[in-house]
Design an enzyme around this catalytic site. Structure first.
Site, PDB file in Angstrom:
ATOM      1  CG  ASP A 169     -30.269 -39.303  22.687  1.00  0.00           C
ATOM      2  OD1 ASP A 169     -29.326 -39.985  23.115  1.00  0.00           O
ATOM      3  OD2 ASP A 169     -30.674 -38.256  23.242  1.00  0.00           O
ATOM      4  CE  LYS A 230     -24.857 -43.461  25.997  1.00  0.00           C
ATOM      5  NZ  LYS A 230     -25.675 -42.344  25.531  1.00  0.00           N
ATOM      6  CD  GLU A 333     -24.844 -39.328  23.387  1.00  0.00           C
ATOM      7  OE1 GLU A 333     -24.471 -38.540  24.273  1.00  0.00           O
ATOM      8  OE2 GLU A 333     -25.072 -40.528  23.606  1.00  0.00           O
ATOM      9  CG  ASP A 367     -24.984 -33.857  25.228  1.00  0.00           C
ATOM     10  OD1 ASP A 367     -25.767 -33.882  26.193  1.00  0.00           O
ATOM     11  OD2 ASP A 367     -25.038 -34.677  24.301  1.00  0.00           O
TER      12      ASP A 367
END
Ligand code: AMP
Length: 712
Positions: A169, A230, A333, A367
Site C-alpha cells: 500500500d 504521491k 485501494e 477510505d
C-alpha cells in the site's frame, strides 16, 4: 393423584383449548407469510404460536424453516432440535435440522441429522434428498482439498523469491507491506519495528534516509525532505498548483511538462522525478519484506487510489520497476480493502454469527487516508467482488485536517502573542504541523489535547478541544458525504440497500467522521473489523497470493472485478468529448466506437484521447494523442474509423484505430508517452537506484547510530 410435572416445560394438558386455538390462528398466518416469502413476519407469527402453545413441535419446525431462509442458522438449529425433542418419531424435524446444519456448513452434523430422520421414517423424501446432497457436497469438498493440497505442495516447492508476491500500500503519508505466508496475510514490520512506514525521503549531509528517519529530521532539513509525492505522481506540472503551495521543497517544470523535484545532494543540485522518489519508498518496503522473509523479493502488487488515472497508474508501476520490482498488478485501494474484508467474512463463515452470512452483500468502502479519499461500492457474491462504482476526492485526507488545525493554531497564537511566527518559515510550519497531527490523533480518543512545539525561543502549548477541532474541520468532513452520495447515485443504489460500511484509512478514526457517516446512513453501525492502516496492504497481499498460485482455502474463492474510474473517449469536432468507455465499466474491457472525417478527402485524423466526465474536452484530462494516416479519401462523413479502447487488468489503457475500408495500414497503436517513462529511462533509473543502494544503506546505518546516540 396424578404426578406433578418437574421443571418448566409445559405438557399438552397444561395448554388450554383457547390457547391452542390462538396458536393455530398464528400458525395459519405464519404459513401464509411463509408462502409469500415474508420469512421474518412468518417467524413472528410462529413465535406467537409458541408463546401460546409451547408444546406443538410443528411451530418449532416451521419457525426453523423461516430462520433458515433468512440465514439465522443458530436459531434454525435450536428450533429443529426442540422439534425433535418434542416429537422424536417425526422425520421432518430431522430434515429441518439437517437443512440448517447444511447451510451452516456443518456437513457431518447434517449427515447425522438426515440419517437420524431416515432411521425413524425410512420413507422420508426430504431426509433422503438431504442425505444425497450432503454426500455430494462432502465428495466435492474432499476433491477440492486434495487439489489444494497438491497445488500447495507445488507452490511450497517454488523458490521463495518466486513464491512470495508482496502487497504494498503505497500511501500518500504512510506505506505498508504485507505478504501471504502460512495461510494468511501478514503485515511486515520495518527495521524500526513499525507496521507502517512514513512515505518520506530525505537527503541529509550523511546520505539518503527513508521512512521514519526522514520524517523525524524534517524540521531541520525542510528543503531536502520529500513527502506527499504521491500527490504529484503522473500529473502535469501545470496541474499541481495546489500541492506545490504546501511543499517546502522545490518542484520545477521538466520536459513534457512533468514535475521534477529539485534537491541538493552532495552539494550539487539534482532533480528527481516523482516516480524515482516513490521508488525509494517502495525500495524500503521491499527491503522490509526481504529482511522479514529472509530472501530476495522480486514480485509485488501495488495499490493506488481508485481515482488514479492512467498516467498515475503507469508511473506507479514505473516506480515499482525502478525499485527492482516486477509489479504483477496495480489494484485499487478500496478494492484491496474489500478483499481484506471479504477474507475476514470468508474466514468466519459457518461461525457463530447470528444470522449467518447472506449470499450477496453490497458494501461501501470508505477510505479516508492521509492525502486522498476514496469511496467505493462493491458487491460480494460467492467470493466474487464486483466494484459497482467509485468516487472520491484526491485532495481530501488527514493532512487537510492537520492544515486546518495548524492554520487555526497559528492564527490564535498570532492573536495572543501579537506576532506571526509561522508565515514564511518552513521549519516553524513543519514543527507546527507535526504537533497538530499529534494533537489530532489524541483528539480521536479524548476530548482535549495540547498542541505543543518549540519554535525558536517560543514555546507553544495550546490546549485544544475536540469540539473546536470538529468545528474547524466540519466543511472538510462534510465533503466526504458528497462523494458517498455520488457513488450511490452512480450505482443507482439506495442507501438502505448498503449492507456494510467498511472503514479504512487512518483518518476514519476521527469520531466526527464516523458520526457524520453513520448519521447519513440513518444511524447504521459501521464495520471496523478490518485494520484501518493495514487493510489495503493486507488485501494486496491476498491478491498477490492469488496471482502467485497460493491456492489457499480462504483465497481461492476470491475473485476480483474492478471498474474504470473515469470515462475514456476521444475529442471530436468543437472539442466535444465522445465517450468510448463509460466510467464504472468493469475491467478488463474492450470497447469500440466508429468515427469519421470532418472534411472532404481528409486522409489524416488526429486522435486525442481524454478521460473525464465533462462534455467539453477542455474540462477533461488529456491522456495522449496520435495520428492515423492513410484514411480512405472520400467525401466527409463517409470513411469509417473504428477506435478501440482496451483496458487491461492493471487498469492500463491501449487505444488502436483502424480504417474499415483501407484495412491494415490504418491501424495505429496509441503512443502514450506523455508523462510516461520510456523503458530506457526506467532502465537508467534502475541503474542509478542500484548504484545509490550501497551508499544509502551506509547512510541509513549512520543515521540510526546517530539517532541512538541522541544526536538527531
Ligand atoms: P493512511 O494514509 O491510511 O495511513 O492514513 C494516515 C492518516 O491517518 C494521517 O493523516 C494520520 O494523521 C491519520 N490518523 C492516524 N491515526 C489517527 C487517529 N487516531 N486519529 C485521527 N487521525 C489519524
Amino acid at each position: 393423584m396424578p404426578p406433578k410435572r418437574k421443571g418448566k416445560k409445559p405438557i399438552k394438558s397444561d395448554v388450554t383449548p383457547e390457547a391452542r386455538k390462538e396458536a393455530a390462528g398464528h400458525k395459519d398466518l405464519g404459513n401464509k407469510d411463509f408462502v409469500a416469502g415474508n420469512y421474518d413476519d412468518a417467524a413472528k407469527h410462529f413465535s406467537a404460536a409458541i408463546e401460546a402453545d409451547p408444546t406443538d413441535h410443528i411451530f418449532y419446525s416451521n419457525r426453523s424453516a423461516c430462520y433458515a431462509s433468512v440465514g439465522k442458522l443458530s436459531a434454525a438449529v435450536s428450533d429443529a432440535e426442540r422439534c425433535i425433542e418434542l416429537k422424536p418419531e417425526w422425520g421432518k424435524g430431522y430434515s429441518r435440522l439437517g437443512t440448517a446444519l447444511f447451510k451452516r456448513n456443518d456437513l457431518d452434523g447434517a449427515q447425522k441429522a438426515f440419517a437420524g430422520g431416515l432411521a425413524v421414517d425410512p420413507n422420508n423424501v426430504q431426509c433422503d434428498d438431504g442425505l444425497a446432497e450432503v454426500k455430494a457436497a462432502k465428495a466435492k469438498r474432499e476433491k477440492l482439498a486434495a487439489d489444494r493440497a497438491a497445488a500447495d505442495l507445488e507452490h511450497m516447492s517454488m523458490d521463495p523469491t518466486d513464491r512470495y508476491v508482496i502487497g504494498i500500500d503505497l500511501g500518500t503519508t504512510y506505506s505498508c507491506v504485507s505478504v501471504w505466508k502460512d495461510g494468511e496475510a501478514q503485515v511486515l514490520a520495518n527495521s524500526e519495528g513499525d507496521r507502517t512506514t512514513p512515505s518520506w525521503v530525505a537527503f541529509t549531509d550523511d546520505g539518503r534516509v527513508v521512512g521514519d528517519a526522514a520524517k523525524r529530521q524534517a524540521a531541520q532539513n525542510t528543503k531536502r525532505t520529500l513527502f506527499n509525492v504521491k500527490r504529484i505522481i503522473g500529473r502535469q506540472f501545470s496541474e499541481c498548483g495546489e500541492e506545490l503551495k504546501l511543499f517546502p521543497f522545490t518542484v520545477k517544470e521538466g520536459d513534457g511538462g512533468k514535475p521534477l523535484i529539485e534537491v541538493e545532494v552532495d552539494e550539487e543540485m539534482k532533480t528527481f522525478t516523482p516516480e524515482q522518489i516513490s521508488a525509494m519508498v517502495l525500495e524500503k518496503m521491499k527491503k522490509t519484506a526481504e529482511v522479514a522473509l529472509g530472501c530476495p523479493i522480486k514480485k509485488a502488487v501495488i495499490t493506488v487510489p481508485a481515482y488514479f488515472n492512467d498516467a498515475q497508474r503507469r508511473q506507479t508501476k514505473d516506480a515499482g520497476a525502478i525499485a527492482g520490482l516486477d509489479v504483477l498488478r496495480i489494484i485499487n485501494e478500496p478494492t484491496a480493502a474489500a478483499l481484506a474484508y471479504g477474507l475476514d467474512k470468508n474466514n468466519t463463515e459457518g461461525g457463530e454469527g447470528e444470522g449467518g452470512k447472506p449470499k450477496e452483500q453490497t458494501i461501501l468502502v470508505f477510505d479516508l487516508g492521509g492525502g486522498t479519499f476514496d469511496v467505493s461500492l462493491l458487491k460480494i457474491e460467492d467470493g466474487v467482488f464486483t466494484v459497482l462504482a467509485t468516487a472520491g476526492d484526491t485532495h481530501l485526507g488527514g493532512e487537510d485536517f492537520d492544515s486546518a488545525l495548524a492554520e487555526d493554531v497559528a492564527a490564535q497564537h498570532k492573536k495572543k502573542a501579537g506576532a506571526d511566527i509561522f508565515t514564511g518559515d518552513d521549519k516553524a510550519q513543519r514543527k507546527l504541523r507535526t504537533a497538530c497531527e499529534r494533537a489530532k490523533r489524541m483528539l480521536s480518543s479524548s476530548t482535549g489535547a495540547t498542541v505543543e512545539c518549540f519554535v525558536g525561543e517560543h514555546e507553544i502549548a495550546m490546549p485544544y478541544t475536540r469540539a473546536r477541532f470538529e468545528k474547524v474541520c466540519e466543511p472538510l468532513f462534510q465533503r466526504c458525504v458528497d462523494s458517498v452520495k455520488r457513488v450511490l447515485a452512480d450505482a443507482s443504489i439506495k442507501k438502505e440497500a448498503v449492507d456494510e460500511i467498511v472503514l479504512v484509512g487512518g483518518s476514519t478514526r476521527v469520531p466526527r467522521v464516523q458520526q457524520i457517516l453513520s448519521d447519513f446512513f440513518d444511524g447504521k453501525s459501521l464495520c471496523k473489523s478490518v485494520h484501518p492502516d493495514e487493510a489495503v496492504a493486507f488485501g494486496a497481499a491476498v491478491q498477490g497470493a492469488i496471482l502467485s498460485g497460493a491456492r489457499d482455502a480462504a483465497t481461492s474463492n476470491l475473485l476480483l472485478v474492478d471498474v474504470i474510474p473515469l470515462s475514456l473517449g476521444v475529442e471530436c469536432e468543437g472539442k466535444q468529448f465522445a465517450k468510448v468507455v463509460p466510467r464504472n465499466t468493469p475491467v478488463p474491457c474492450k470497447k469500440k466506437s466508429e468515427f469519421t472525417t470532418v472534411y472532404d478527402y481528409q486522409d489524416e485524423i488526429d486522435v486525442r484521447i481524454f478521460e473525464g466526465e465533462r462534455s467539453n474536452c477542455d474540462g477533461n484530462h488529456l491522456l495522449g494523442e496520435f495520428q492515423i494516416t492513410g484514411v480512405e479519401r472520400a467525401k466527409k462523413g463517409e470513411p469509417k474509423i473504428d477506435v478501440q479502447f482496451e483496458v487491461n487488468t492493471n487498469g492500463l489503457l491501449t487505444v488502436t484505430a483502424r480504417d474499415r475500408e483501407t484495412g491494415a495500414n490504418a491501424e495505429v497503436k496509441l503512443q502514450h508517452d506523455r508523462g510516461r517513462l520510456s523503458p530506457e529511462e526506467i532502465q537508467r533509473m534502475c541503474a542509478e537506484a542500484e548504484a545509490m543502494r550501497a551508499e544509502d544503506e551506509r547512510a541509513e546505518r549512520e543515521f540510526e547510530a546517530a539517532m541512538e546516540r541522541g544526536e538527531m
